[in-house]
Design an enzyme around this catalytic site. Structure first.
Site, PDB file in Angstrom:
ATOM      1  N   HIS A 167       0.831  -1.207   0.000  1.00 30.07           N
ATOM      2  CA  HIS A 167       0.000   0.000   0.000  1.00 30.07           C
ATOM      3  C   HIS A 167       0.867   1.259   0.000  1.00 30.07           C
ATOM      4  O   HIS A 167       0.673   2.173  -0.819  1.00 30.07           O
ATOM      5  CB  HIS A 167      -0.899  -0.027   1.232  1.00 30.07           C
ATOM      6  CG  HIS A 167      -1.754   1.182   1.410  1.00 30.07           C
ATOM      7  ND1 HIS A 167      -3.113   1.161   1.227  1.00 30.07           N
ATOM      8  CD2 HIS A 167      -1.444   2.455   1.768  1.00 30.07           C
ATOM      9  CE1 HIS A 167      -3.602   2.372   1.445  1.00 30.07           C
ATOM     10  NE2 HIS A 167      -2.611   3.175   1.779  1.00 30.07           N
ATOM     11  N   GLU A 168       1.828   1.318   0.911  1.00 29.23           N
ATOM     12  CA  GLU A 168       2.642   2.529   1.036  1.00 29.23           C
ATOM     13  C   GLU A 168       3.577   2.721  -0.156  1.00 29.23           C
ATOM     14  O   GLU A 168       3.804   3.855  -0.608  1.00 29.23           O
ATOM     15  CB  GLU A 168       3.448   2.490   2.338  1.00 29.23           C
ATOM     16  CG  GLU A 168       2.617   2.324   3.599  1.00 29.23           C
ATOM     17  CD  GLU A 168       1.518   3.369   3.732  1.00 29.23           C
ATOM     18  OE1 GLU A 168       1.675   4.484   3.193  1.00 29.23           O
ATOM     19  OE2 GLU A 168       0.496   3.078   4.379  1.00 29.23           O
TER      20      GLU A 168
END
Length: 371
Positions: free
Chosen positions: A346-347
């Site tokens: 996600h990051e």
């Protein structure tokens, strides 16, 4: 771990609404405030008469005195004639503010500015006796100090215990969505992007990391050290980040040469191997799948002992809650392994840059803008 194991997780950008201000508190910030002055701006959103281009941030998060001191020099451009500059600031004490025009043949010395604060709107107004002229560039210099925060936003203290029962303290940042203004005066709206050059002052027994690679370390006369970092890509203020720490790290490189590092307390560094392996594979997968190269020379992933969010996608320096980054194959559950993978994917998905590739990695701020 193949591409089919990864899910692209993206956050929809939050919408910024223009709000009308009903009441203002015109409390002075320092001795240079206008007598009987009223705050010159009446909206929650900043005016667009002045925009930032480049910040030079010199900051000292002192873990001994629990204070933050420093100054910021901002290269700005006036888009309209104006006699004031309004930007964001919260819980800061302004100890000096000056303006200097940067026209080639302009010889005027620094002009001291009057300062006003609007507490409800978290804004600072710098009033100039000589109006700024549209189309010209200026250097705004502001000295400030603050208290190292006890919360999980701005520049704050985080602590942990070693296996020998010794308490350790670090300084970390979390600026999303509007907490960069707690660390230094800035145009703290995401559309007001700029380049950031950061210098961090620290003790000799700690290290500092920031969005970009470190260029050099200099020793000050008082024995403290200054870490100078490369200038950043053009980005929003909430993505600026740094951590002053005594952590250990593990590092490797991706196929395209990006240095990937994991930082964690020394006693937990053996729990970073899985995240490091996963981060490299995820980064390489995204670059190949989207045909968008990662634009920075490095990416750091840092386990913060006290951290409110799951993780934060600061450009080049992703900060994590420990449970979102650390994995012990002997004691952690399969769910923990999956969670570390998903949060890291996600990051890293946030890290893509859709503008021109980053060039001249370690160019320094133009000398004419620094005095």
């Amino acid at each position: 771990m193949g591409p089919s194991h990864f899910s692209l997780l993206l956050i929809l950008a939050g919408c910024w609404e223009a709000l009308g201000a009903e009441h203002y508190s015109n409390s002075p910030v320092c001795n240079t405030t206008l007598s009987n002055g009223s705050f010159p701006w009446t909206h929650y959103r900043l005016p667009t008469s002045v925009v930032p281009e480049h910040y030079y941030i010199y900051i000292h998060p002192d873990l001994n005195t629990k204070t933050v001191t420093g100054y910021v020099q901002i290269l700005i451009e006036a888009l309209n004639d104006t006699s004031y500059i309004v930007l964001n600031g919260k819980n800061l004490t302004i100890t000096g503010a000056f303006l200097k025009e940067l026209s080639p043949n302009y010889q005027r010395k620094r002009l001291a500015l009057h300062v006003l604060e609007s507490v409800p709107t978290e804004q600072l107004a710098f009033i100039s006796e000589i109006p700024l002229v549209a189309g010209r560039k200026y250097q705004l210099s502001v000295r400030f100090c603050a208290t190292l925060s006890n919360s999980f936003s701005g520049v704050y203290r985080a602590s942990y215990w070693t296996k020998n029962g010794i308490s350790r303290m670090i300084a970390a940042t979390h600026f999303e969505p509007t907490s960069a203004r707690k660390a230094f005066p800035c145009f703290d709206e995401p559309n007001m992007k700029a380049v950031f050059s950061v210098v961090i002052v620290r003790d000799y027994n700690r290290k500092a990391i920031s969005n970009m690679p470190k260029v050099s370390t200099r020793t000050r006369g008082d024995g403290l050290l200054e870490d100078h970092f490369c200038h950043s890509v053009r980005m929003s203020s909430y993505l600026v980040a740094f951590v002053v720490n005594d952590f250990s790290s593990n590092s490797t490189k991706s196929k395209t040469g990006t240095e990937v590092s994991i930082f964690a307390p020394r006693d937990q560094i053996n729990q970073t191997r899985y995240a490091l392996q996963a981060a490299v594979k995820i980064l390489e997968f995204f670059e190949e799948y989207f045909q968008i190269p990662y634009p920075l020379p490095k990416i750091d992933l840092v386990a913060i002992p006290d951290f409110e969010a799951g993780a934060m996608e600061n450009w080049g320096l992703i900060t994590y809650r420990e449970t979102s980054l650390l994995y012990d194959p002997h004691t952690s559950s399969p769910h923990s392994k999956l969670w570390v993978t998903l949060v890291t994917a996600h990051e890293l998905a946030h890290q893509a840059k859709f503008e021109n590739p980053y060039k001249s990695i370690c160019s320094t701020l133009q000398k004419s803008y620094i005095v």
